[in-house]
Design a protein around this motif. Structure first.
Motif, PDB file in Angstrom:
ATOM      1  N   GLY A 125       0.777  -1.225   0.003  1.00  0.00           N
ATOM      2  CA  GLY A 125      -0.119   0.049   0.084  1.00  0.00           C
ATOM      3  C   GLY A 125       0.917   1.294  -0.062  1.00  0.00           C
ATOM      4  O   GLY A 125       0.274   2.386   0.175  1.00  0.00           O
ATOM      5  N   THR A 126       2.038   0.960  -0.441  1.00  0.00           N
ATOM      6  CA  THR A 126       2.792   2.405  -0.530  1.00  0.00           C
ATOM      7  C   THR A 126       3.287   2.588  -1.866  1.00  0.00           C
ATOM      8  O   THR A 126       2.791   1.914  -2.806  1.00  0.00           O
ATOM      9  CB  THR A 126       4.006   2.179   0.460  1.00  0.00           C
ATOM     10  N   THR A 127       3.879   3.709  -2.279  1.00  0.00           N
ATOM     11  CA  THR A 127       4.187   4.169  -3.472  1.00  0.00           C
ATOM     12  C   THR A 127       5.772   4.238  -3.873  1.00  0.00           C
ATOM     13  O   THR A 127       6.550   4.801  -3.190  1.00  0.00           O
ATOM     14  CB  THR A 127       3.394   5.319  -3.909  1.00  0.00           C
ATOM     15  N   THR A 146       8.902   9.694  -3.791  1.00  0.00           N
ATOM     16  CA  THR A 146       7.596  10.501  -4.395  1.00  0.00           C
ATOM     17  C   THR A 146       7.579  11.738  -3.831  1.00  0.00           C
ATOM     18  O   THR A 146       8.313  11.808  -2.488  1.00  0.00           O
ATOM     19  CB  THR A 146       6.417   9.603  -4.279  1.00  0.00           C
ATOM     20  N   PHE A 147       6.931  12.539  -4.298  1.00  0.00           N
ATOM     21  CA  PHE A 147       6.545  13.931  -3.357  1.00  0.00           C
ATOM     22  C   PHE A 147       6.139  13.832  -1.921  1.00  0.00           C
ATOM     23  O   PHE A 147       5.312  12.862  -1.873  1.00  0.00           O
ATOM     24  CB  PHE A 147       5.915  14.687  -4.398  1.00  0.00           C
ATOM     25  N   ARG A 148       6.650  14.060  -1.106  1.00  0.00           N
ATOM     26  CA  ARG A 148       6.317  13.938   0.216  1.00  0.00           C
ATOM     27  C   ARG A 148       6.249  12.747   0.724  1.00  0.00           C
ATOM     28  O   ARG A 148       5.508  11.997   1.632  1.00  0.00           O
ATOM     29  CB  ARG A 148       4.990  14.762   0.709  1.00  0.00           C
ATOM     30  N   GLY A 149       7.286  11.761   0.212  1.00  0.00           N
ATOM     31  CA  GLY A 149       7.344  10.200   0.643  1.00  0.00           C
ATOM     32  C   GLY A 149       7.848  10.310   1.852  1.00  0.00           C
ATOM     33  O   GLY A 149       8.441  10.838   2.472  1.00  0.00           O
ATOM     34  N   LYS A 150       7.636   9.045   2.258  1.00  0.00           N
ATOM     35  CA  LYS A 150       7.908   8.817   3.895  1.00  0.00           C
ATOM     36  C   LYS A 150       8.849   7.595   3.762  1.00  0.00           C
ATOM     37  O   LYS A 150       9.164   6.835   2.999  1.00  0.00           O
ATOM     38  CB  LYS A 150       6.701   8.035   4.510  1.00  0.00           C
ATOM     39  N   VAL A 151       9.612   7.242   4.921  1.00  0.00           N
ATOM     40  CA  VAL A 151      10.251   6.193   5.403  1.00  0.00           C
ATOM     41  C   VAL A 151       9.485   5.175   6.135  1.00  0.00           C
ATOM     42  O   VAL A 151       9.043   5.402   7.252  1.00  0.00           O
ATOM     43  CB  VAL A 151      11.722   6.364   6.218  1.00  0.00           C
ATOM     44  N   ARG A 170       9.321  14.185   5.040  1.00  0.00           N
ATOM     45  CA  ARG A 170       8.476  13.769   4.060  1.00  0.00           C
ATOM     46  C   ARG A 170       9.010  14.558   2.790  1.00  0.00           C
ATOM     47  O   ARG A 170       8.994  15.861   2.360  1.00  0.00           O
ATOM     48  CB  ARG A 170       7.145  14.735   4.350  1.00  0.00           C
ATOM     49  N   PHE A 171      10.107  13.963   1.972  1.00  0.00           N
ATOM     50  CA  PHE A 171      10.560  14.289   0.869  1.00  0.00           C
ATOM     51  C   PHE A 171      10.665  13.238  -0.225  1.00  0.00           C
ATOM     52  O   PHE A 171      10.580  12.002   0.139  1.00  0.00           O
ATOM     53  CB  PHE A 171      11.840  15.070   0.887  1.00  0.00           C
ATOM     54  N   LYS A 172      11.278  13.422  -1.423  1.00  0.00           N
ATOM     55  CA  LYS A 172      11.681  12.211  -2.474  1.00  0.00           C
ATOM     56  C   LYS A 172      12.675  11.410  -1.936  1.00  0.00           C
ATOM     57  O   LYS A 172      14.082  11.743  -2.325  1.00  0.00           O
ATOM     58  CB  LYS A 172      11.593  12.590  -3.621  1.00  0.00           C
ATOM     59  N   SER A 232       8.139  18.054   7.891  1.00  0.00           N
ATOM     60  CA  SER A 232       6.885  17.623   7.201  1.00  0.00           C
ATOM     61  C   SER A 232       6.955  18.068   5.766  1.00  0.00           C
ATOM     62  O   SER A 232       6.069  17.561   5.055  1.00  0.00           O
ATOM     63  CB  SER A 232       5.579  17.976   7.744  1.00  0.00           C
ATOM     64  N   GLY A 233       7.826  18.908   5.418  1.00  0.00           N
ATOM     65  CA  GLY A 233       7.578  19.671   4.025  1.00  0.00           C
ATOM     66  C   GLY A 233       6.308  19.951   3.465  1.00  0.00           C
ATOM     67  O   GLY A 233       5.692  19.350   2.772  1.00  0.00           O
TER      68      GLY A 233
END
Length: 381
Positions: A125-127, A146-151, A170-172, A232-233
């Motif tokens: 469920g992640t991208t 991805t834009f505002r991606g998470k770890v 929250r970044f690429k 959090s960007g």
């Protein structure tokens, strides 16, 4: 050597760069260069039946193929970053899936004889899960590119649910590398003006809370760390890479690997391998594009100091960079020029190197033809 000095040297293509990191201790090493001889493993032999060229004494096999069953589990598309973990008398290889919306990560569990005894999902469920990094407490950090991606912190053993850590920014995201000596996690950012970060958790071993910092140029021309005001960007505000005026920017951060006081990371926009010497607080260039390595991407290494850098395209090689600054291929995949090599990771005993061809022989952009390999042989430790 101060940052301005070595950047001036690499820009003009000149000479040797001092490197004082603990990993290549006491050396004044030139920027890594193509080997005049075949390197420590000798020349590559003609491609085998799988289309993989290897040095003498090494072998390779396929262990999984995207969209096909592995022990009753359908292996994910577009395999990307990976890592290995010990598991009793066997071991586990985890692999990200760089596709949108349903990316996530999967795992292969190997028996002592090297056969796969199960495959399973550890994140869903992640991208666009690109690279990541292993932690000393045996979890896998899967990063969204991805834009505002998470770890996401995942369990390679499949016992615990994955947990997102937005405090890590929250970044690429691209890759992560843990530094247990300073109790921080280094992070790369896949943007044309991306930054190099470190995350300082409040408690080592618990990444849920902490402070995100970005590498900056100091007044004296060196480097230092400053906190990112808003990790959090915000959607309508400044992204993390633009929040600190003194932040250093890199041309597309890719893989990173930590060992013995040094974090190595790659940048695809200029085909460089960088070294951040955490003990000395210095930044230098280990490899500056000379044509032998094209499309630097994922990177791993061994305790003895050798780095292994995978190519995103190029001529589809994994190259070794030795502590002496020699670059030489250790494998090449023929007939897959529309793919890229991803996920290099050594088994816990160092005898097997896992990696994938993300799009396989068909070069399918969706990665449905991805192939995951295992290379065995007398690797240097």
């Amino acid at each position: 050597m101060q940052r301005r000095t070595f950047l001036r040297a690499t820009t003009t293509g000149a000479g040797a760069l001092a490197f004082s990191g603990a990993l290549w201790q006491g050396a004044a090493v030139p920027v890594a260069h193509a080997a005049p001889d075949p390197g420590p493993y000798g020349p590559l032999l003609p491609p085998n039946e799988l289309g993989v060229a290897l040095p003498a004494g090494f072998s390779v096999r396929m262990v999984a193929r995207s969209s096909r069953l592995v022990r009753g589990y359908v292996w994910h598309p577009a395999p990307d970053g990976g890592a290995c973990f010990p598991d009793g008398d066997g071991w586990i290889y985890v692999s990200n899936s760089e596709v949108p919306l349903v990316g996530g990560a999967s795992a292969l569990r190997f028996r002592p004889d090297g056969l796969v005894d199960r495959a399973y999902r550890i994140l869903g469920g992640t991208t666009l899960n690109c690279a990541g990094g292993a932690t000393p407490w045996h979890t896998w950090l899967s990063c969204e590119e991805t834009f505002r991606g998470k770890v996401f912190e995942t369990d390679p053993y499949g016992q615990r649910a994955a947990v997102a850590h937005p405090a890590m920014g929250r970044f690429k995201h691209e890759a992560a590398a843990c530094d247990p000596d300073r109790e921080v996690v280094y992070l790369t950012e896949d943007e044309s003006d991306g930054c190099f970060y470190r995350y300082r958790p409040d408690s080592w071993g618990d990444l849920s809370r902490g402070r995100l910092e970005v590498l900056c140029e100091t007044a004296g021309g060196g480097v230092g760390w400053q906190p990112v005001p808003d990790p959090s960007g915000p959607l309508l505000g400044r992204q993390t890479r633009h929040q600190v005026p003194d932040a250093l920017h890199f041309r597309g951060g890719e893989g990173c690997h930590y060992n013995a006081g040094v974090c190595f990371f790659t940048t695809k926009g200029d085909d460089r391998v960088w070294a951040y010497d955490a003990e000395a607080g210095e930044l230098s260039v280990v490899y500056d594009a000379d044509g032998s390595l094209d499309g630097v991407d994922n990177v791993t290494g061994v305790a003895g100091g050798d780095l292994y850098v995978a190519e995103d395209g190029g001529n589809m090689e994994i190259n070794i960079i030795t502590p002496e600054g020699v670059v030489a291929p250790v494998l090449r995949i023929d007939g897959q020029r529309d793919s890229e090599i991803t996920g290099p990771a050594f088994s816990p005993d160092g005898s097997r190197l896992y990696f994938s061809s993300q799009r396989g022989t068909a070069g399918d952009p969706a990665g449905l033809g991805g192939i995951t390999y295992e290379m065995s042989g007398p690797f240097r430790r």
